[in-house]
Design a protein around this motif. Structure first.
Motif, PDB file in Angstrom:
ATOM      1  N   SER A 207      39.681  26.952  41.324  1.00 56.73           N
ATOM      2  CA  SER A 207      39.736  27.981  42.361  1.00 56.73           C
ATOM      3  C   SER A 207      40.870  28.970  42.108  1.00 56.73           C
ATOM      4  CB  SER A 207      39.901  27.338  43.741  1.00 56.73           C
ATOM      5  OG  SER A 207      38.702  26.683  44.094  1.00 56.73           O
ATOM      6  N   ARG A 208      41.972  28.486  41.534  1.00 60.43           N
ATOM      7  CA  ARG A 208      43.073  29.397  41.191  1.00 60.43           C
ATOM      8  C   ARG A 208      42.587  30.437  40.188  1.00 60.43           C
ATOM      9  NH1 ARG A 208      45.589  32.798  41.244  1.00 60.43           N
ATOM     10  NH2 ARG A 208      47.822  33.232  41.101  1.00 60.43           N
ATOM     11  N   GLU A 209      41.797  29.981  39.229  1.00 54.46           N
ATOM     12  CA  GLU A 209      41.226  30.889  38.233  1.00 54.46           C
ATOM     13  C   GLU A 209      40.243  31.878  38.903  1.00 54.46           C
ATOM     14  OE1 GLU A 209      41.751  31.893  35.386  1.00 54.46           O
ATOM     15  OE2 GLU A 209      39.865  32.746  34.636  1.00 54.46           O
ATOM     16  N   HIS A 210      39.463  31.391  39.854  1.00 55.88           N
ATOM     17  CA  HIS A 210      38.539  32.284  40.566  1.00 55.88           C
ATOM     18  C   HIS A 210      39.305  33.374  41.332  1.00 55.88           C
ATOM     19  CE1 HIS A 210      35.066  29.097  40.577  1.00 55.88           C
ATOM     20  NE2 HIS A 210      35.225  29.677  39.419  1.00 55.88           N
ATOM     21  N   ILE A 211      40.417  32.983  41.945  1.00 58.54           N
ATOM     22  CA  ILE A 211      41.267  33.950  42.649  1.00 58.54           C
ATOM     23  C   ILE A 211      41.773  35.013  41.665  1.00 58.54           C
ATOM     24  CG2 ILE A 211      43.534  34.232  43.773  1.00 58.54           C
ATOM     25  CD1 ILE A 211      41.681  33.012  45.758  1.00 58.54           C
ATOM     26  N   ARG A 212      42.191  34.541  40.494  1.00 58.27           N
ATOM     27  CA  ARG A 212      42.697  35.469  39.474  1.00 58.27           C
ATOM     28  C   ARG A 212      41.619  36.480  39.062  1.00 58.27           C
ATOM     29  NH1 ARG A 212      42.864  36.774  34.329  1.00 58.27           N
ATOM     30  NH2 ARG A 212      41.190  35.336  33.789  1.00 58.27           N
ATOM     31  N   LEU A 213      40.390  36.001  38.920  1.00 57.23           N
ATOM     32  CA  LEU A 213      39.308  36.913  38.517  1.00 57.23           C
ATOM     33  C   LEU A 213      39.077  38.000  39.576  1.00 57.23           C
ATOM     34  CD1 LEU A 213      36.807  34.332  36.967  1.00 57.23           C
ATOM     35  CD2 LEU A 213      38.051  36.132  35.747  1.00 57.23           C
TER      36      LEU A 213
ATOM     37  N   GLY B  69      38.544  42.303  39.050  1.00 59.42           N
ATOM     38  CA  GLY B  69      37.682  43.049  39.960  1.00 59.42           C
ATOM     39  C   GLY B  69      36.413  42.331  40.392  1.00 59.42           C
ATOM     40  N   TYR B  70      36.389  40.985  40.277  1.00 59.06           N
ATOM     41  CA  TYR B  70      35.242  40.247  40.805  1.00 59.06           C
ATOM     42  C   TYR B  70      35.200  40.431  42.320  1.00 59.06           C
ATOM     43  CZ  TYR B  70      34.050  37.619  36.541  1.00 59.06           C
ATOM     44  OH  TYR B  70      33.632  37.267  35.290  1.00 59.06           O
ATOM     45  N   SER B  71      33.988  40.449  42.870  1.00 56.34           N
ATOM     46  CA  SER B  71      33.916  40.559  44.322  1.00 56.34           C
ATOM     47  C   SER B  71      33.959  39.165  44.951  1.00 56.34           C
ATOM     48  CB  SER B  71      32.672  41.336  44.749  1.00 56.34           C
ATOM     49  OG  SER B  71      31.526  40.728  44.224  1.00 56.34           O
ATOM     50  N   LEU B  72      34.293  39.136  46.232  1.00 55.72           N
ATOM     51  CA  LEU B  72      34.449  37.871  46.953  1.00 55.72           C
ATOM     52  C   LEU B  72      33.440  37.795  48.094  1.00 55.72           C
ATOM     53  CD1 LEU B  72      36.008  35.282  47.922  1.00 55.72           C
ATOM     54  CD2 LEU B  72      37.495  36.840  49.212  1.00 55.72           C
ATOM     55  N   MET B  73      32.759  36.644  48.168  1.00 55.24           N
ATOM     56  CA  MET B  73      31.917  36.386  49.329  1.00 55.24           C
ATOM     57  C   MET B  73      32.235  34.989  49.839  1.00 55.24           C
ATOM     58  SD  MET B  73      28.266  38.065  48.338  1.00 55.24           S
ATOM     59  CE  MET B  73      27.863  39.274  49.576  1.00 55.24           C
ATOM     60  N   THR B  74      32.047  34.787  51.133  1.00 61.96           N
ATOM     61  CA  THR B  74      32.290  33.453  51.683  1.00 61.96           C
ATOM     62  C   THR B  74      31.104  33.024  52.538  1.00 61.96           C
ATOM     63  OG1 THR B  74      33.360  34.226  53.717  1.00 61.96           O
ATOM     64  CG2 THR B  74      34.791  33.871  51.812  1.00 61.96           C
ATOM     65  N   PHE B  75      31.043  31.699  52.744  1.00 60.64           N
ATOM     66  CA  PHE B  75      30.077  31.152  53.697  1.00 60.64           C
ATOM     67  C   PHE B  75      30.831  30.189  54.607  1.00 60.64           C
ATOM     68  CE2 PHE B  75      30.181  28.393  50.028  1.00 60.64           C
ATOM     69  CZ  PHE B  75      30.193  27.112  50.559  1.00 60.64           C
ATOM     70  N   PRO B  76      30.431  30.087  55.873  1.00 62.19           N
ATOM     71  CA  PRO B  76      31.154  29.227  56.815  1.00 62.19           C
ATOM     72  C   PRO B  76      30.938  27.732  56.544  1.00 62.19           C
ATOM     73  CG  PRO B  76      29.850  30.914  57.958  1.00 62.19           C
ATOM     74  CD  PRO B  76      29.374  30.882  56.546  1.00 62.19           C
TER      75      PRO B  76
END
Ligand SMILES: [Zn+2]
Ligand SMILES: [Zn+2]
Length: 269
Positions: free
Chosen positions: A67-73, A78-85
């Motif tokens: 997840s740290r690597e995903h945050i870095r991306l 410039g990766y976009s971020l989406m979340t689900f509840p």
């Protein structure tokens, strides 16, 4: 639909379906995080923290590095971020360090803006810069009284119009070039005021706002200064004013004056 089916239906994957906290779709340059109900604040949810590196027993949490690597991306590539509840299950032990049993997920992705505050990262609801003007709550305080104030600021605070203005013009002040992201980093990301440039006398009854032509991004300082006059200054007028001011009183002279003042104060103290 379980969590894996849901994530895979969006073309995303992870290294381990049991303990991964976040998921990636490289071809779409998309990162997906689950957003715990228990991490929800007013308009944002904490999705990652450096404090989540280890669990209560001091062992390293297995989802952390991925997840740290995903945050870095998101931050650097410039990766976009989406979340689900995700709903935390209280039956299976306490919630702690971002790791817990999931009671349920809502299989729906929402686009978010990543905001770092200290050692935590938040998925913020308001993308496109609509979050802080409202939080500051200042627009209606600029000019004093009258129909003028109310009418103009309704346009400046319309969140759809704001988003369209910022999508076109960006988040840099059109008067002075100030950019919150450059100076403050991610907590300043997408932050800017918008100013409505059409004088109220020219607005007909059925006026429909054109967010690109009628709204401009300005920093809060320039915005306040624009509204020091009625009708407000134009961008060109305020720019010219700033230039004249710095010609008359150049920055090196200002710095000298500030130092002199500080010295005087320390003698006085
Ligand atoms: Zn400015
Ligand atoms: Zn304004």
């Amino acid at each position: 639909m379980n969590r894996r089916q849901f994530i895979e239906s969006h073309g995303a994957t992870c290294t381990n379906w049991q303990w991964s906290w976040s998921f990636i779709n490289d071809s779409k340059r998309l990162v997906i995080f689950g957003a715990w109900d228990v991490e929800r604040e007013d308009k944002r949810t904490r999705i990652f923290s450096e404090d989540w590196r280890t669990n209560r027993q001091g062992h390293k949490n297995r989802g952390y590095d991925q997840s740290r690597e995903h945050i870095r991306l998101i931050e650097e590539q410039g990766y976009s971020l989406m979340t689900f509840p995700m709903k935390h299950s209280p039956k299976n032990g306490d919630y702690q360090n971002g790791v817990a049993k999931i009671a349920a997920i809502t299989p729906k992705l929402t686009e978010k803006t990543l905001v770092r505050v200290g050692t935590s990262w938040y998925a913020s609801d308001s993308g496109g810069g609509s979050l802080l003007a409202e939080e500051l709550g200042t627009p209606e305080k600029y000019p004093e009284g009258g129909r003028y104030t109310v009418t103009i600021n309704a346009y400046e605070r319309n969140s759809k119009a704001r988003a369209a203005c910022i999508a076109h013009h960006g988040c840099t002040c059109m008067v002075c070039g100030f950019n919150f992201n450059e100076i403050y980093g991610t907590i300043g990301q997408s932050y800017i005021h918008v100013h409505h440039v059409i004088p109220v006398g020219q607005i007909g009854e059925r006026y429909e706002i054109d967010p690109v032509a009628d709204l401009i991004p300005v920093c809060p300082n320039c915005h306040v200064m624009i509204h020091q006059t009625d009708p407000p200054l134009t961008v060109t007028q305020l720019r010219d004013h700033i230039r004249e001011q710095s010609d008359r009183y150049p920055p090196h002279r200002r710095a000298k004056a500030a130092r002199a003042k500080t010295n005087a104060a320390s003698y006085a103290g």
